[in-house]
Structures are given as structure tokens and as C-alpha cells.
Scaffold this active site. Sequence first.
Site, PDB file in Angstrom:
ATOM      1  N   GLY A  54     -18.873 -11.769  13.276  1.00  0.00           N
ATOM      2  CA  GLY A  54     -17.500 -11.795  12.913  1.00  0.00           C
ATOM      3  C   GLY A  54     -16.878 -13.295  12.307  1.00  0.00           C
ATOM      4  O   GLY A  54     -16.101 -13.262  11.296  1.00  0.00           O
ATOM      5  N   ASP A 100     -29.253 -16.166  13.582  1.00  0.00           N
ATOM      6  CA  ASP A 100     -28.966 -15.016  14.452  1.00  0.00           C
ATOM      7  C   ASP A 100     -30.010 -13.911  14.535  1.00  0.00           C
ATOM      8  O   ASP A 100     -31.049 -13.849  13.942  1.00  0.00           O
ATOM      9  CB  ASP A 100     -27.800 -14.122  13.384  1.00  0.00           C
ATOM     10  CG  ASP A 100     -26.959 -13.343  14.310  1.00  0.00           C
ATOM     11  OD1 ASP A 100     -27.475 -12.656  15.368  1.00  0.00           O
ATOM     12  OD2 ASP A 100     -25.866 -13.156  14.363  1.00  0.00           O
ATOM     13  N   ASN A 124     -20.097  -3.208  14.766  1.00  0.00           N
ATOM     14  CA  ASN A 124     -20.116  -4.436  14.028  1.00  0.00           C
ATOM     15  C   ASN A 124     -19.223  -4.468  12.888  1.00  0.00           C
ATOM     16  O   ASN A 124     -18.445  -5.360  12.479  1.00  0.00           O
ATOM     17  CB  ASN A 124     -21.186  -5.373  13.619  1.00  0.00           C
ATOM     18  CG  ASN A 124     -22.260  -5.593  14.789  1.00  0.00           C
ATOM     19  OD1 ASN A 124     -23.324  -5.446  14.563  1.00  0.00           O
ATOM     20  ND2 ASN A 124     -21.840  -5.828  16.039  1.00  0.00           N
ATOM     21  N   ASP A 129     -19.702 -17.651  19.129  1.00  0.00           N
ATOM     22  CA  ASP A 129     -18.852 -17.198  19.982  1.00  0.00           C
ATOM     23  C   ASP A 129     -19.413 -17.064  21.319  1.00  0.00           C
ATOM     24  O   ASP A 129     -18.945 -15.888  21.659  1.00  0.00           O
ATOM     25  CB  ASP A 129     -17.820 -16.382  19.386  1.00  0.00           C
ATOM     26  CG  ASP A 129     -16.534 -16.133  19.909  1.00  0.00           C
ATOM     27  OD1 ASP A 129     -16.007 -17.118  20.890  1.00  0.00           O
ATOM     28  OD2 ASP A 129     -15.942 -15.133  19.951  1.00  0.00           O
ATOM     29  N   CYS A 171     -15.740 -34.455  22.087  1.00  0.00           N
ATOM     30  CA  CYS A 171     -16.735 -33.095  21.926  1.00  0.00           C
ATOM     31  C   CYS A 171     -16.422 -31.806  22.680  1.00  0.00           C
ATOM     32  O   CYS A 171     -15.414 -31.938  23.281  1.00  0.00           O
ATOM     33  CB  CYS A 171     -18.277 -33.678  22.492  1.00  0.00           C
ATOM     34  SG  CYS A 171     -18.599 -33.512  24.292  1.00  0.00           S
ATOM     35  N   CYS A 205     -15.798 -32.475  26.395  1.00  0.00           N
ATOM     36  CA  CYS A 205     -14.632 -33.147  26.769  1.00  0.00           C
ATOM     37  C   CYS A 205     -13.312 -32.319  27.126  1.00  0.00           C
ATOM     38  O   CYS A 205     -12.645 -32.485  27.951  1.00  0.00           O
ATOM     39  CB  CYS A 205     -14.081 -34.128  25.467  1.00  0.00           C
ATOM     40  SG  CYS A 205     -15.288 -35.392  25.186  1.00  0.00           S
ATOM     41  N   CYS A 251     -16.531 -10.120  24.745  1.00  0.00           N
ATOM     42  CA  CYS A 251     -15.755  -9.350  23.516  1.00  0.00           C
ATOM     43  C   CYS A 251     -16.260  -7.740  23.602  1.00  0.00           C
ATOM     44  O   CYS A 251     -15.084  -7.016  23.457  1.00  0.00           O
ATOM     45  CB  CYS A 251     -16.574  -9.623  22.207  1.00  0.00           C
ATOM     46  SG  CYS A 251     -16.603 -11.505  22.232  1.00  0.00           S
TER      47      CYS A 251
HETATM   48 ZN   LIG Z   1     -17.525 -35.335  25.172  1.00  0.00          ZN
END
Ligand SMILES: [Zn+2]
Length: 374
Positions: free
Chosen positions: A144, A165, A173, A233, A278, A281, A295
Amino acid sequence: MSIEEISPQEARDRQQRGAVLIDVRETDEHALGTPADALLRPRLQLENDPDATIAGKNVDVLLICGSGKRSLRAAQALAAQGYTRLASVAGGFHAWQAAGLPISSAHDGDFLERYSRHLRLPQVGVDGQKKLERARVLLVGAGGLGSPAAFYLAAAGVGFLRLVDDDVVDRSNLQRQILHTDAGIGTAKVASATQRLTALNPRVRIDAVQARVTANNVETLIGDVDVVIDGADNFPTRYLLSDACVQMAKPLVYGAVHRFEGQVSVFDAGRRRGTAPCYRCLFPEPPRAEDAPNCAEAGVLGVLPGIIGLLQATEALKLLLGVGRSLSGRLLQFDALQMRFHEIRLSPDPDCAVCAPGAVFPGYQELQAICAGH
Ligand SMILES: [Zn+2]
């Protein structure tokens, strides 16, 4: 003295009968090409020393610029110096191009025509477009988010796209993964994607990798690219990509969707330790399997990954071109039902296990698959 103004076609005819056509634009205006067989003399250079270019006051001289104004002034300046046979091309090089007359260029016709709307942007231009042609992007996930991102990056002329993938195309899909078609059901997503992207822009090289991103292959997949886009995702891939991008100093364009909402950011801690965050974090640990959005169960509005994937492609292009301000340090959230964007500031975590300056990298973790990448 009034100067004769002629059409580009008339100029071409007279040029072929022996008239001298002089392009008086500046050198940096030659990016889209110059009229075939024209002499290239910027206006001031020509006006200051016309004898160096024109062999006599009675030579048939045709002047052309961008739109026809500067060439008219240059012709008046030459007339004042005693030149007698002067004409200016009305509409300049734009009209010459529009009339389909021959053009000389350092670039091939396909490049000039295909990317003409980029070449006209001062922030891109020929140099930026060549940068895109040399650029290498890793796109994880041909689903997606990956569909719009891959389509637009290929259209924009990113020279090398590595698609990773391991999935095959399923009928469910097609509601959002527009890289794939009904006829492609059952085939590998990377194969289906390669076909569509090559049909759109044959100049782009596609490296189709039918595999999952794992601790073993992540550094090889990332090592030789300029930008990484997370279109998978799913949590295991997201943590692996984030950690590897920090280790290998690559910018990561993150995107995620859920039902009617999505979010996007750029994690650039690898290149900017201690100043840019990142992914860890933001989310130090993955959610427990039972808390993770799935999903297949939760559903997603079909257009939503289209919007978020295109925002990711936009950020990738900006990073490759070095223009604008990236989403690094900002999380952009989108709510389709309210049609609202909302931005949250993100700071690097000084205690982040992966990106804090001086942190000792704990190694890649293989997380249990929580949501099969959509
Ligand atoms: Zn970080």
C-alpha cells in the site's frame, strides 16, 4: 531603426539558406537545449565584440533569446554599430521548441522531454535531475505505501530502485496496492511491480528482491543506497530498518497507516547523532503482539496508504535533491475522517539504546512477525 521580427520557422528557413543564427541567452539557460546549428554568444559578449562572431556588416544575422525581448535589444545594439541585415526571432527559444524545430543538447530527447517540468524548476534543473538519475533508493514493501512511492519515484527519474518484498499479490491487496493488477494475482509482488514501473519509465533500473528483510540481509540491502523508505508497515521490519539506518548512516523515511489515520516522519539519527531522533527514540520497544494493530483485522481506507506513501516519496525526493526542510524531528499525523494534519515535535532520546552518542550497538534483533506487512 526598427528590427524585423520573424517566426521560428522563418528563422530556420533563412538559417538553412545561409543566415547566421545567434543564441544570445546566458550559458545557464542552455539546459533545455539550444536551436540546432546556432552560435552561442551571451548578449553582452556579442554586443561588446560583434566582429568576433559576425564576418561583416552585411551578413544576414538572426538573433534568438528566451522569449524574444533580449534578442530584439541585441539587434538594436548591433544596428547602432552599423550592421544592416538583422532579425529577431519572435517568442524566442520557447517558440522554437513549441514549433518542433531541431534542438542541440548535451542530453537525449527522452531525458529533456520526460523531465521537462523538473528541468524548469530552479530547485531541480538539469543538475538536480542528474542527481536523481544517479540516486539509489531502497523501498521495503511493494504494498500500500510502496505502490504510490515507487510509481512516483520511478516517474520522477530516480535511477535505481531496490524493491524488497517476499509476498505475492492477493485479491484483497488491490483495494489500495495500485502497483498490482487483477491479472497479477498469485505472482510475486516485486515481479508485478517491476513490470509496471518499467512500463512507466524504462530509464529506471529496478532491483527486485523477493525476500523478507532480516538481521542477516539488512546491511547488504541498505549498504549501497542513499535513502531508505519503510513501506512495510510491520514492527519487525521497522525496528530492523531503523537500527540498520542508524548504524549505516542512512536517512529513513517512515510511514504507517491504520484505519483512517496515518503518520510519516524522517529518521536521520545515523547522519545526525544526538541531534535527530531514530524510530526507537519514539518507540523504544515494540508493542506486545496482542496490542499491535493488525491491518487484516483492523482494516484500512484504500486511499490512506496512497496519501502517506506519497508523503514518503516527497520526503525521499527532497533528501535526494537536498532541497527544503525534511520531516526529521517532526512526526506528521494525518486523520482522513477529519481531513486534518497535525505535527508533533520529536527530540532524540539521550538514553536511546541505539542512536545516543556513544551508545554501544546491541546488535539486530529478530522480532516475531506481528502483522504481515500491509
Ligand atoms: Zn534513537
